[in-house]
Design a protein around this motif. Structure first.
Motif, short mmCIF file in Angstrom:
data_model
loop_
_atom_site.label_atom_id
_atom_site.label_comp_id
_atom_site.label_asym_id
_atom_site.label_seq_id
_atom_site.Cartn_x
_atom_site.Cartn_y
_atom_site.Cartn_z
N LYS A 109 -36.27 86.83 45.28
CA LYS A 109 -36.99 88.06 44.92
C LYS A 109 -38.20 87.69 44.05
O LYS A 109 -38.23 87.95 42.85
CB LYS A 109 -36.07 89.00 44.12
N PRO A 110 -39.21 87.06 44.64
CA PRO A 110 -40.33 86.54 43.83
C PRO A 110 -41.08 87.58 43.01
O PRO A 110 -41.70 87.24 42.01
CB PRO A 110 -41.24 85.88 44.88
N LEU A 111 -41.00 88.86 43.40
CA LEU A 111 -41.67 89.89 42.61
C LEU A 111 -41.07 90.01 41.21
O LEU A 111 -41.71 90.50 40.28
CB LEU A 111 -41.58 91.25 43.32
N LEU A 112 -39.83 89.52 41.06
CA LEU A 112 -39.20 89.55 39.74
C LEU A 112 -39.95 88.69 38.73
O LEU A 112 -39.79 88.87 37.52
CB LEU A 112 -37.74 89.07 39.83
N LEU A 113 -40.77 87.78 39.23
CA LEU A 113 -41.58 86.97 38.32
C LEU A 113 -42.52 87.84 37.49
O LEU A 113 -42.91 87.46 36.38
CB LEU A 113 -42.38 85.93 39.12
N LEU A 114 -42.89 89.01 38.02
CA LEU A 114 -43.74 89.93 37.25
C LEU A 114 -43.06 90.34 35.96
O LEU A 114 -43.68 90.39 34.89
CB LEU A 114 -44.08 91.17 38.09
N ILE A 115 -41.76 90.65 36.05
CA ILE A 115 -40.99 91.03 34.86
C ILE A 115 -40.90 89.86 33.89
O ILE A 115 -41.10 90.02 32.67
CB ILE A 115 -39.58 91.50 35.26
N LEU A 116 -40.61 88.68 34.41
CA LEU A 116 -40.45 87.51 33.55
C LEU A 116 -41.77 87.12 32.89
O LEU A 116 -41.78 86.71 31.73
CB LEU A 116 -39.87 86.35 34.36
N ILE A 117 -42.87 87.27 33.62
CA ILE A 117 -44.18 86.99 33.03
C ILE A 117 -44.47 87.98 31.90
O ILE A 117 -44.98 87.60 30.84
CB ILE A 117 -45.29 87.05 34.11
N ARG A 119 -42.27 89.39 30.02
CA ARG A 119 -41.43 88.99 28.89
C ARG A 119 -42.03 87.79 28.16
O ARG A 119 -42.03 87.73 26.92
CB ARG A 119 -40.01 88.67 29.37
N LEU A 120 -42.53 86.83 28.92
CA LEU A 120 -43.14 85.65 28.30
C LEU A 120 -44.41 86.02 27.53
O LEU A 120 -44.67 85.47 26.46
CB LEU A 120 -43.43 84.59 29.36
N ILE A 121 -45.18 86.96 28.06
CA ILE A 121 -46.38 87.43 27.36
C ILE A 121 -45.98 88.13 26.06
O ILE A 121 -46.62 87.94 25.02
CB ILE A 121 -47.20 88.36 28.26
N ASP A 122 -44.91 88.92 26.12
CA ASP A 122 -44.41 89.59 24.91
C ASP A 122 -44.03 88.56 23.85
O ASP A 122 -44.35 88.72 22.66
CB ASP A 122 -43.20 90.46 25.24
N PHE A 124 -45.10 85.49 23.58
CA PHE A 124 -46.34 84.86 23.09
C PHE A 124 -47.02 85.76 22.07
O PHE A 124 -47.47 85.30 21.00
CB PHE A 124 -47.27 84.59 24.27
N ASP A 125 -47.09 87.05 22.37
CA ASP A 125 -47.74 88.01 21.47
C ASP A 125 -47.01 88.08 20.13
O ASP A 125 -47.64 88.20 19.07
CB ASP A 125 -47.78 89.38 22.13
N ILE A 126 -45.68 88.01 20.17
CA ILE A 126 -44.89 88.04 18.93
C ILE A 126 -45.21 86.83 18.07
O ILE A 126 -45.37 86.94 16.85
CB ILE A 126 -43.38 88.09 19.27
N HIS A 127 -45.32 85.67 18.69
CA HIS A 127 -45.63 84.46 17.93
C HIS A 127 -47.06 84.49 17.38
O HIS A 127 -47.31 84.03 16.26
CB HIS A 127 -45.41 83.22 18.79
N VAL A 128 -47.99 85.03 18.16
CA VAL A 128 -49.37 85.18 17.67
C VAL A 128 -49.40 86.10 16.46
O VAL A 128 -50.07 85.83 15.45
CB VAL A 128 -50.29 85.72 18.78
N ASN A 129 -48.65 87.20 16.54
CA ASN A 129 -48.58 88.14 15.42
C ASN A 129 -48.03 87.45 14.17
O ASN A 129 -48.51 87.68 13.06
CB ASN A 129 -47.71 89.34 15.80
N ARG A 130 -47.01 86.60 14.37
CA ARG A 130 -46.41 85.91 13.23
C ARG A 130 -47.41 84.96 12.58
O ARG A 130 -47.51 84.88 11.35
CB ARG A 130 -45.17 85.14 13.68
N VAL A 131 -48.19 84.24 13.39
CA VAL A 131 -49.20 83.33 12.85
C VAL A 131 -50.25 84.12 12.07
O VAL A 131 -50.64 83.74 10.95
CB VAL A 131 -49.87 82.52 13.98
#
Length: 225
Positions: A109-117, A119-122, A124-131
């Protein structure tokens, strides 16, 4: 796009639910750096905190996962582990899928990669906010900035006030922004006295989010170059 994301999330959640639930009590370690994960986890309810230990043995909180978050994705896709602990912040229910089963399902189900991407962006954003938060040198605006972040990620609006629906101690807040528990407690008391926050059962209540945002602006001005 939003409808598609919702459908894909339902599909992924349904897949995890075909596996039996795994329960952890508050304070139990789920994953540790000296052991290979048993599989990929999805949170059904509760919260998981991720932290590393300093040379002095102090916790340094990185991120808190919530319902429907999936971990550890870096290990699942890159087969690498980090020097961090995953601990149940509350009593939790997880679903665990063997890594190969998880990857095979994604391939089907390769479209599921959209969800995982997403999540990974989220993450990344959390870590940027922490910095960015750690760049604030004064403890008072740094704490306010963290509370605003927590309200955005975990907040629930009830009768025109925002409740950070996450049972955090002052020690845990301190470990996420490189401050001592005593400093966090002192700065929280300032906010309480000003009527900008209230505290009840380890939950933080923000009566007026806009006023708290303005308080940050009064005490911290970021210089743009």
């Amino acid at each position: 796009m939003e409808k598609l994301s919702s459908q894909l999330l339902d599909l992924l959640t349904a897949f995890f639910q075909t596996y039996p639930p795994v329960y952890f009590k508050k304070g139990e370690i789920i994953l540790r750096p000296d052991r290979i994960p048993s599989g990929v986890y999805c949170i059904e309810n509760g919260y998981v905190k991720v932290y590393f230990l300093s040379e002095q043995g102090d916790e340094r909180l990185h991120i808190i996962y919530k319902k429907e978050d999936i971990f550890p994705l870096i290990w699942a896709f890159k087969n690498t582990t980090k020097e961090v602990f995953y601990e149940a912040l509350t009593d939790i229910t997880l679903r665990m899928v063997p890594k190969e089963k998880f990857l095979n399902f994604i391939k089907q189900k390769p479209l599921l990669l959209l969800i995982l991407i997403e999540r990974l962006i989220d993450i990344f954003d959390i870590h940027v906010n922490r910095v960015r938060n750690l760049e604030i040198t004064s403890s008072y605006p740094r704490l306010i900035s963290r509370l605003l972040f927590l309200s955005a990620r975990f907040g629930k609006k009830v009768k025109n006030q925002m409740i950070i629906d996450l049972p955090l101690t002052h020690k845990e807040i301190a470990s996420s922004i490189n401050m001592t528990r005593e400093t966090v407690s002192r700065e929280c008391q300032k906010l309480v006295k000003k009527g900008l926050i209230r505290q009840k059962n380890h939950l933080i209540i923000i009566p007026d989010l806009e006023k708290l945002e303005k308080e940050t602006a009064l005490h911290y001005e970021r210089v743009l170059i």
